[in-house]
Design an enzyme around this catalytic site. Sequence first.
Site, PDB file in Angstrom:
ATOM      1  CE  LYS A  40      34.585 -36.569 -20.450  1.00  0.00           C
ATOM      2  NZ  LYS A  40      33.532 -37.094 -21.315  1.00  0.00           N
TER       3      LYS A  40
HETATM    4  O1  G3P Z   1      33.270 -37.081 -25.376  1.00  0.00           O
HETATM    5  C1  G3P Z   1      32.560 -35.875 -25.468  1.00  0.00           C
HETATM    6  C2  G3P Z   1      31.469 -36.014 -26.458  1.00  0.00           C
HETATM    7  O2  G3P Z   1      30.576 -36.975 -26.046  1.00  0.00           O
HETATM    8  C3  G3P Z   1      30.765 -34.782 -26.843  1.00  0.00           C
HETATM    9  O3  G3P Z   1      30.271 -35.037 -28.100  1.00  0.00           O
HETATM   10  O4  G3P Z   1      28.854 -34.762 -30.066  1.00  0.00           O
HETATM   11  O5  G3P Z   1      28.079 -33.911 -27.813  1.00  0.00           O
HETATM   12  O6  G3P Z   1      29.902 -32.761 -29.033  1.00  0.00           O
HETATM   13  P1  G3P Z   1      29.227 -34.051 -28.784  1.00  0.00           P
END
Ligand code: G3P
Length: 214
Positions: free
Chosen positions: A83
């Site tokens: 990633k």
């Molecule tokens: O896969 C990316 C994700 O984990 C980010 O999620 O909820 O932190 O925006 P969030």
Amino acid sequence: MKIFADTAIIKEIEEASSWGIISGVTTNPSLIAKSGITLTEAIDKIVNLVDGPISAEVKESNAEAMVEEAKTYAKIHKNIVIKIPMTIEGVKAVKELTKLNIKTNVTLVFSMSQALMASSAGATYVSPFMGRIDDLTEKDDAGFKLVKDIKEMFKTYNFKTKIIAASIRHINHVEQAMKAGAEIATIPYKVLKKMVKHELTTKGLKIFAEAQEK
Ligand code: G3P
């Protein structure tokens, strides 16, 4: 649309993979911090639980260093996907890793232009963040439009990069990702559990159980 688990918590991955519907796992530095183990420890465990792409995010920010770090993760298991954040250094690293046949997932993607940059560098996957773009725009369909636009753009230009709909906060995001044509959605454990539920299913089960007792 394939389902990935967006978590580094081993118990959650164990549980969700026991349902037989998890095709991959994505992690990021915040999720690793939450899991209480290191990225390498997490990878070592996850590869034994899920036979599919497992995203491990680099900590380095310079292209050369990212490539070196990526090589150490890629050596651990054939399913590791690196990633890489959407930056100029990230794009350079993706180009290099593509030459080395190492799969990449370009993360923190919020526009078609960024998706084009990632895809042009040879990214295996791009991760548009649905929840965060909805938050920024204060709209509940900005994430949907982002995934849909990227999907159409990839189709128009015949790019092979696959879309992992990320930053999924609720079931509506999962359904929007399907409608927009994402190949994959990476979903937190608490949303995965909600996906089997519907109030009419619960009500229906109760009615059937009462009928059986009679
Ligand atoms: O896969 C990316 C994700 O984990 C980010 O999620 O909820 O932190 O925006 P969030």
